[in-house]
Enzyme design. Structure first.
Site, PDB file in Angstrom:
ATOM      1  N   HIS A   1       3.029  -2.347   3.354  1.00  0.00           N
ATOM      2  CA  HIS A   1       3.196  -0.901   3.356  1.00  0.00           C
ATOM      3  C   HIS A   1       4.683  -0.945   2.278  1.00  0.00           C
ATOM      4  O   HIS A   1       6.146  -1.205   2.526  1.00  0.00           O
ATOM      5  CB  HIS A   1       3.444   0.169   4.148  1.00  0.00           C
ATOM      6  CG  HIS A   1       1.800  -0.244   4.138  1.00  0.00           C
ATOM      7  ND1 HIS A   1       1.611  -0.964   5.588  1.00  0.00           N
ATOM      8  CD2 HIS A   1       0.777   0.520   4.173  1.00  0.00           C
ATOM      9  CE1 HIS A   1       0.674  -1.000   5.745  1.00  0.00           C
ATOM     10  NE2 HIS A   1      -0.319   0.094   5.518  1.00  0.00           N
TER      11      HIS A   1
ATOM     12  N   ASP B   1       0.722  -1.364  -0.009  1.00  0.00           N
ATOM     13  CA  ASP B   1       0.168   0.124   0.023  1.00  0.00           C
ATOM     14  C   ASP B   1       0.875   1.495  -0.015  1.00  0.00           C
ATOM     15  O   ASP B   1       1.684   1.455   0.291  1.00  0.00           O
ATOM     16  CB  ASP B   1      -0.995  -0.017   1.184  1.00  0.00           C
ATOM     17  CG  ASP B   1      -2.077  -0.987   1.509  1.00  0.00           C
ATOM     18  OD1 ASP B   1      -1.953  -1.787   0.403  1.00  0.00           O
ATOM     19  OD2 ASP B   1      -2.732  -0.981   2.325  1.00  0.00           O
TER      20      ASP B   1
END
Length: 432
Positions: free
Chosen positions: A288, A131
């Site tokens: 992430h 992400d």
């Protein structure tokens, strides 16, 4: 005599061309959820005015930035009677007093998923995703993925505002073969936004990704913080054809450096424990590319992913779906149904025999009301670090897409662009 014969021949040719029906089988199907919603554009990242094509990063696009086609599509669908939530420090509450975990609201923050959510990967599959890109940490991640020959096995859920600041960073992921998906425009709690706010957060992120990836329209999105309910799911699916992707395990990489309880070694040890466990349910691990510390976690767990026999795939491949709404797999396959937002003077010849249909549930269906309470390993209060940077002053100059006219033809026919017809007509006039 020669002149008369030539004139007659040209005249007949012009009449034949004008009478020939144009092959429109390359057009976006009329029942597609993105028909006429996106214009095929290609603004250059090298243009100093690149940002002017989009709303300002770092904030939800205003209603004045919404193309009318998006608004019209939103107004044409039926939304569940779910109110806009109150943020409540990351635990959204609802004004009507209903329980957020019930089947009517079904908030993922409260561990509720629908039948249409992508939540558990198939057995033995590690659905790899990151992400918050692109960020300053992204190049290191992309290099590591390439070194280990898994660039195409990664889905990158990107923030639209981050792409405005670093369009070439997004294109680096594309060029490496990564699968690009949506993580909203400015990383907000989506259930706290108005319907139009959700529209802007999703639509503009799809638009900029499409602009920088040859017109390929994203098919998958992940809600920031996992904040999604049935109202937001329905907008994502019925307006834009987006599949909602959540996760069944949270790496907590986002907490390193902000919460003393989470360290690199502690996070890696916990993830490795999960990796050595049962593979009955595949893993969709929340990870992430927002910081060097989050990238470092993936570098440390990759050996365990491989040694424990997991098969690494991106989200689309894990569920055997096409990568994009209007293209197949990879970032190089032909756009088989692209004329989104085109008009009668923007004809293009596409391979009319290679149009692909989605293998997932129909994009026109509403978010399922039947739900399962997720026995999730994911924390209900995930606070993944948003990588949104400070706002710029760019203003939108993109025109709303106009719906294509004409009905798709059923067979292969001669396709002759309008400028050739016009040229033949001019040639005839000169001879006359």
């Amino acid at each position: 005599m020669f002149s008369s014969n030539l004139l007659a021949t040209v005249s007949l040719l012009v009449m034949a061309v004008q009478a020939t029906p144009l092959d429109e089988s390359w057009l976006q199907p009329r029942d597609s959820p993105v028909h006429a919603l996106f214009a095929k554009r290609a603004p250059s990242p090298d243009d100093p005015n690149f940002a002017s094509n989009y709303p300002s990063p770092g904030a939800t696009p205003g209603t004045d930035k919404l193309p009318q086609a998006w608004v019209d599509k939103l107004n044409s669908i039926t939304l569940p009677n779910v109110s806009v939530s109150n943020p409540n420090n990351g635990y959204p509450t609802y004004a009507d007093g209903e329980t957020p975990s019930d089947q009517h609201i079904c908030s993922f923050t409260y561990e509720c998923t629908t039948d249409e959510d992508l939540y558990n990967a198939p057995s033995g599959i590690f659905a790899l995703s990151f992400d918050d890109g692109p960020t300053d940490a992204s190049p290191d991640l992309y290099s590591f993925l390439a070194t280990n020959n898994i660039s195409t096995a990664a889905t990158h859920f990107m923030i639209g505002g981050n792409i405005v600041y670093d369009p070439k960073g997004m294109q680096a992921a594309v060029n490496a073969g990564g699968h690009i998906a949506v993580h909203t425009w400015s990383h907000q709690y989506t259930t706290t936004l108005s319907n139009e706010g959700v529209l802007g957060e999703l639509g503009w992120t799809m638009q900029i990704i499409s602009d920088l990836n040859g017109g390929r329209i994203p098919r998958f999105w992940r809600p920031p913080y996992g904040d999604v309910d049935n109202r937001v799911r329905t907008i994502a699916k019925q307006v834009f054809g987006l599949e909602t992707v959540v996760w069944n395990t949270d790496s907590a990489d986002w907490a390193i450096g902000s919460d003393p309880a989470y360290t690199h070694d502690g996070v890696v040890a916990q993830v490795n424990q999960w990796l050595s466990g049962s593979k009955d349910n595949g893993l969709i691990l929340l990870e992430h590319e927002s910081k060097d510390t989050t990238v470092a976690v993936f570098k440390s767990i990759l050996p365990s992913i491989l040694s424990n026999g997991w098969t690494i795939k991106n989200v689309a491949d894990a569920f055997n779906m096409d990568w994009y709404v209007n293209s197949g797999k990879t970032n190089t396959e032909a756009i088989t149904t692209m004329s989104v937002g085109s008009g009668p003077n923007t004809l293009a010849v596409m391979n009319s025999t290679s149009s692909q249909q989605s293998s997932s549930s129909s994009a026109s269906g509403s978010a399922s009301a039947s739900t399962t309470s997720a026995a999730a390993s994911a924390s209900a209060s995930t606070t993944s670090a948003g990588a949104s940077r400070s706002s710029s002053t760019g203003t939108n100059t993109a025109a709303a897409a106009a719906q294509s006219s004409g009905k798709a033809s059923s067979g292969s026919q001669l396709v002759i662009p309008g400028y050739i017809v016009a040229g033949l007509g001019l040639f005839t006039a000169i001879l006359l």
